[in-house]
Write a protein that holds these residues in place. Structure first.
Motif, PDB file in Angstrom:
ATOM      1  N   ALA A 298      -0.942 -11.602 -32.605  1.00 16.95           N
ATOM      2  CA  ALA A 298       0.320 -12.198 -32.179  1.00 16.95           C
ATOM      3  C   ALA A 298       0.328 -12.499 -30.686  1.00 16.95           C
ATOM      4  O   ALA A 298       1.036 -13.402 -30.218  1.00 16.95           O
ATOM      5  CB  ALA A 298       1.480 -11.263 -32.533  1.00 16.95           C
ATOM      6  N   ALA A 299      -0.479 -11.749 -29.916  1.00 14.76           N
ATOM      7  CA  ALA A 299      -0.515 -11.922 -28.458  1.00 14.76           C
ATOM      8  C   ALA A 299      -1.621 -12.870 -28.008  1.00 14.76           C
ATOM      9  O   ALA A 299      -1.834 -13.041 -26.803  1.00 14.76           O
ATOM     10  CB  ALA A 299      -0.712 -10.563 -27.783  1.00 14.76           C
ATOM     11  N   ARG A 300      -2.296 -13.525 -28.939  1.00 17.24           N
ATOM     12  CA  ARG A 300      -3.454 -14.339 -28.568  1.00 17.24           C
ATOM     13  C   ARG A 300      -3.098 -15.442 -27.571  1.00 17.24           C
ATOM     14  O   ARG A 300      -3.800 -15.658 -26.581  1.00 17.24           O
ATOM     15  CB  ARG A 300      -4.073 -14.956 -29.829  1.00 17.24           C
ATOM     16  CG  ARG A 300      -5.370 -15.705 -29.560  1.00 17.24           C
ATOM     17  CD  ARG A 300      -6.010 -16.171 -30.851  1.00 17.24           C
ATOM     18  NE  ARG A 300      -6.537 -15.042 -31.598  1.00 17.24           N
ATOM     19  CZ  ARG A 300      -6.242 -14.787 -32.869  1.00 17.24           C
ATOM     20  NH1 ARG A 300      -5.388 -15.542 -33.528  1.00 17.24           N
ATOM     21  NH2 ARG A 300      -6.787 -13.749 -33.478  1.00 17.24           N
ATOM     22  N   ALA A 301      -1.998 -16.146 -27.801  1.00 15.51           N
ATOM     23  CA  ALA A 301      -1.617 -17.232 -26.891  1.00 15.51           C
ATOM     24  C   ALA A 301      -1.308 -16.693 -25.497  1.00 15.51           C
ATOM     25  O   ALA A 301      -1.687 -17.297 -24.482  1.00 15.51           O
ATOM     26  CB  ALA A 301      -0.415 -17.992 -27.456  1.00 15.51           C
TER      27      ALA A 301
ATOM     28  N   ARG B  41      -2.903 -15.719 -19.801  1.00 15.20           N
ATOM     29  CA  ARG B  41      -3.134 -14.745 -18.737  1.00 15.20           C
ATOM     30  C   ARG B  41      -4.567 -14.849 -18.208  1.00 15.20           C
ATOM     31  O   ARG B  41      -4.819 -14.736 -16.997  1.00 15.20           O
ATOM     32  CB  ARG B  41      -2.854 -13.341 -19.274  1.00 15.20           C
ATOM     33  CG  ARG B  41      -3.056 -12.220 -18.257  1.00 15.20           C
ATOM     34  CD  ARG B  41      -1.969 -12.230 -17.210  1.00 15.20           C
ATOM     35  NE  ARG B  41      -2.215 -11.276 -16.154  1.00 15.20           N
ATOM     36  CZ  ARG B  41      -1.765 -10.018 -16.158  1.00 15.20           C
ATOM     37  NH1 ARG B  41      -1.056  -9.572 -17.183  1.00 15.20           N
ATOM     38  NH2 ARG B  41      -2.007  -9.222 -15.153  1.00 15.20           N
ATOM     39  N   TRP B  42      -5.525 -15.023 -19.113  1.00 11.75           N
ATOM     40  CA  TRP B  42      -6.940 -15.130 -18.730  1.00 11.75           C
ATOM     41  C   TRP B  42      -7.514 -16.404 -19.347  1.00 11.75           C
ATOM     42  O   TRP B  42      -8.128 -16.368 -20.424  1.00 11.75           O
ATOM     43  CB  TRP B  42      -7.724 -13.918 -19.226  1.00 11.75           C
ATOM     44  CG  TRP B  42      -7.285 -12.612 -18.630  1.00 11.75           C
ATOM     45  CD1 TRP B  42      -7.571 -12.144 -17.387  1.00 11.75           C
ATOM     46  CD2 TRP B  42      -6.479 -11.601 -19.265  1.00 11.75           C
ATOM     47  NE1 TRP B  42      -7.009 -10.914 -17.191  1.00 11.75           N
ATOM     48  CE2 TRP B  42      -6.335 -10.544 -18.333  1.00 11.75           C
ATOM     49  CE3 TRP B  42      -5.878 -11.481 -20.517  1.00 11.75           C
ATOM     50  CZ2 TRP B  42      -5.609  -9.401 -18.610  1.00 11.75           C
ATOM     51  CZ3 TRP B  42      -5.147 -10.354 -20.801  1.00 11.75           C
ATOM     52  CH2 TRP B  42      -5.020  -9.322 -19.858  1.00 11.75           C
ATOM     53  N   PRO B  43      -7.343 -17.563 -18.702  1.00 16.00           N
ATOM     54  CA  PRO B  43      -7.835 -18.829 -19.281  1.00 16.00           C
ATOM     55  C   PRO B  43      -9.348 -18.850 -19.484  1.00 16.00           C
ATOM     56  O   PRO B  43      -9.840 -19.490 -20.409  1.00 16.00           O
ATOM     57  CB  PRO B  43      -7.400 -19.882 -18.249  1.00 16.00           C
ATOM     58  CG  PRO B  43      -6.282 -19.240 -17.497  1.00 16.00           C
ATOM     59  CD  PRO B  43      -6.605 -17.780 -17.451  1.00 16.00           C
ATOM     60  N   ASP B  44     -10.075 -18.145 -18.611  1.00 10.70           N
ATOM     61  CA  ASP B  44     -11.527 -18.100 -18.743  1.00 10.70           C
ATOM     62  C   ASP B  44     -11.916 -17.131 -19.868  1.00 10.70           C
ATOM     63  O   ASP B  44     -11.490 -15.969 -19.878  1.00 10.70           O
ATOM     64  CB  ASP B  44     -12.156 -17.649 -17.425  1.00 10.70           C
ATOM     65  CG  ASP B  44     -13.658 -17.487 -17.536  1.00 10.70           C
ATOM     66  OD1 ASP B  44     -14.358 -18.496 -17.669  1.00 10.70           O
ATOM     67  OD2 ASP B  44     -14.120 -16.325 -17.519  1.00 10.70           O
ATOM     68  N   ALA B  45     -12.749 -17.592 -20.803  1.00 15.93           N
ATOM     69  CA  ALA B  45     -13.080 -16.791 -21.986  1.00 15.93           C
ATOM     70  C   ALA B  45     -13.775 -15.491 -21.620  1.00 15.93           C
ATOM     71  O   ALA B  45     -13.498 -14.434 -22.210  1.00 15.93           O
ATOM     72  CB  ALA B  45     -13.944 -17.602 -22.946  1.00 15.93           C
ATOM     73  N   ASP B  46     -14.696 -15.524 -20.639  1.00 17.38           N
ATOM     74  CA  ASP B  46     -15.410 -14.299 -20.271  1.00 17.38           C
ATOM     75  C   ASP B  46     -14.475 -13.284 -19.624  1.00 17.38           C
ATOM     76  O   ASP B  46     -14.547 -12.078 -19.904  1.00 17.38           O
ATOM     77  CB  ASP B  46     -16.567 -14.633 -19.324  1.00 17.38           C
ATOM     78  CG  ASP B  46     -17.734 -15.283 -20.038  1.00 17.38           C
ATOM     79  OD1 ASP B  46     -17.846 -15.105 -21.264  1.00 17.38           O
ATOM     80  OD2 ASP B  46     -18.532 -15.962 -19.381  1.00 17.38           O
ATOM     81  N   SER B  47     -13.577 -13.755 -18.762  1.00 25.50           N
ATOM     82  CA  SER B  47     -12.607 -12.843 -18.143  1.00 25.50           C
ATOM     83  C   SER B  47     -11.694 -12.238 -19.194  1.00 25.50           C
ATOM     84  O   SER B  47     -11.367 -11.048 -19.144  1.00 25.50           O
ATOM     85  CB  SER B  47     -11.784 -13.581 -17.089  1.00 25.50           C
ATOM     86  OG  SER B  47     -12.600 -14.026 -16.026  1.00 25.50           O
ATOM     87  N   ARG B  48     -11.292 -13.056 -20.149  1.00 28.44           N
ATOM     88  CA  ARG B  48     -10.418 -12.561 -21.219  1.00 28.44           C
ATOM     89  C   ARG B  48     -11.135 -11.497 -22.047  1.00 28.44           C
ATOM     90  O   ARG B  48     -10.555 -10.453 -22.356  1.00 28.44           O
ATOM     91  CB  ARG B  48      -9.978 -13.731 -22.095  1.00 28.44           C
ATOM     92  CG  ARG B  48      -8.978 -13.357 -23.177  1.00 28.44           C
ATOM     93  CD  ARG B  48      -8.351 -14.599 -23.781  1.00 28.44           C
ATOM     94  NE  ARG B  48      -9.293 -15.497 -24.427  1.00 28.44           N
ATOM     95  CZ  ARG B  48      -9.637 -16.692 -23.948  1.00 28.44           C
ATOM     96  NH1 ARG B  48      -9.132 -17.135 -22.812  1.00 28.44           N
ATOM     97  NH2 ARG B  48     -10.499 -17.464 -24.599  1.00 28.44           N
TER      98      ARG B  48
ATOM     99  N   LEU C 299      -0.047  -6.404 -21.399  1.00 32.36           N
ATOM    100  CA  LEU C 299      -0.029  -7.791 -20.927  1.00 32.36           C
ATOM    101  C   LEU C 299       0.834  -7.953 -19.678  1.00 32.36           C
ATOM    102  O   LEU C 299       0.550  -8.792 -18.817  1.00 32.36           O
ATOM    103  CB  LEU C 299       0.476  -8.716 -22.031  1.00 32.36           C
ATOM    104  CG  LEU C 299      -0.554  -9.128 -23.078  1.00 32.36           C
ATOM    105  CD1 LEU C 299       0.115  -9.823 -24.246  1.00 32.36           C
ATOM    106  CD2 LEU C 299      -1.601 -10.042 -22.447  1.00 32.36           C
ATOM    107  N   ALA C 300       1.893  -7.170 -19.579  1.00 33.10           N
ATOM    108  CA  ALA C 300       2.807  -7.291 -18.447  1.00 33.10           C
ATOM    109  C   ALA C 300       2.304  -6.570 -17.199  1.00 33.10           C
ATOM    110  O   ALA C 300       2.785  -6.830 -16.092  1.00 33.10           O
ATOM    111  CB  ALA C 300       4.182  -6.747 -18.830  1.00 33.10           C
ATOM    112  N   ALA C 301       1.328  -5.694 -17.343  1.00 31.60           N
ATOM    113  CA  ALA C 301       0.854  -4.884 -16.216  1.00 31.60           C
ATOM    114  C   ALA C 301      -0.047  -5.702 -15.300  1.00 31.60           C
ATOM    115  O   ALA C 301      -0.589  -6.753 -15.674  1.00 31.60           O
ATOM    116  CB  ALA C 301       0.112  -3.660 -16.736  1.00 31.60           C
TER     117      ALA C 301
END
Length: 259
Positions: A136-139, A144-151, A180-182
């Protein structure tokens, strides 16, 4: 690996089931539990079935039935006869939608069962809820982390032992929004040397095995055996070289060789 583990979506699909007795009924229950529809051979052919289970007591009958189904292009499992199987069935740990499958390639169903029972005791009932919360939090994670490796690195850190989303901890599903909020500080790029004591992967320490599972890339000596390299993530880049480069790249790199 002796075979490729996969998860097949059977929901609403026909699956050929031939045979009778306890073994056939066990296969019927498993097919229905996965959402499949057990059918006979003729109906399976009419509706394009691709999987088949055979549970015949007579060995000659089982072999002939399996050969006939395989000739039609079906992938076949034959109860208690692994030599006739295109695929075998694992012992299953079910924390829907999280599924763990333990297979021995048909060598020992008893061993797979014993391992399943041990793992069952380790995994909390709420593990499936954590998977749903992460889906549910995927989007939001992508934002938050657009770069796949950072995510991936952020998720790996959260799910690590003692992390805010530790799968074996309490309340991990409820912690996703707080995580996610931290504020997050990404770990610095680093290269970590691992010096092997032998070619046996069982001689890796727990810490070394964990690092291999987390690494973004491996710089390994050409003589490091495949059994060791297989302990790393499947998508980790691998570079055979005598000496790693000075700039190893973002994230975690491993310099892997013998002591």
């Amino acid at each position: 690996m002796h075979s490729l583990p996969i998860f097949v979506d059977l929901r609403g699909r026909p699956v050929v089931l031939l045979g009778e007795g306890d073994a056939a009924e066990a296969k019927r229950r498993l097919i229905e539990r996965a959402g499949g529809r057990p059918v006979g051979e003729a109906e399976g052919e009419d509706h394009g079935a691709r999987l088949a289970f055979v549970a015949c007591a007579d060995e000659a009958e089982a072999a002939a039935t399996a050969a006939r189904l395989k000739a039609r292009g079906l992938i076949v499992n034959v109860a208690d006869r692994p030599a006739l199987c295109d695929f075998t069935l694992p012992a299953i740990v079910d924390r829907d939608p999280v599924l763990l499958a333990i297979g021995t390639g048909g060598r020992s169903a008893g061993l797979a069962k014993a391992l399943r029972q041990r793992i069952e005791a380790l995994l909390p009932a709420g593990l499936g809820a954590l998977a749903e919360a992460l889906a549910a939090a995927r989007a939001r994670m992508r934002a938050r982390w657009p770069d796949a490796d950072s995510r991936r690195r952020a998720i790996d850190a959260a799910l690590a032992e003692g992390g805010p989303l530790d799968p074996l901890g309490d309340g991990a599903a409820e912690a996703v929004d707080r995580w996610l909020a931290a504020d997050h500080v990404e770990a610095a790029d680093r290269i970590v040397p691992i010096r092997l004591r032998s070619a046996d992967p069982d001689d890796l320490t727990l810490g070394e095995a964990r690092l291999l599972g987390q690494a973004d890339r491996l710089y390994h000596r050409p003589d490091v055996p495949q059994a060791i390299l297989a302990r790393a993530r499947a998508d980790a880049a691998r570079h055979a070289c005598a000496v790693p480069p000075a700039a190893s790249g973002p994230g975690l790199s491993i310099d892997l060789g013998f002591a």
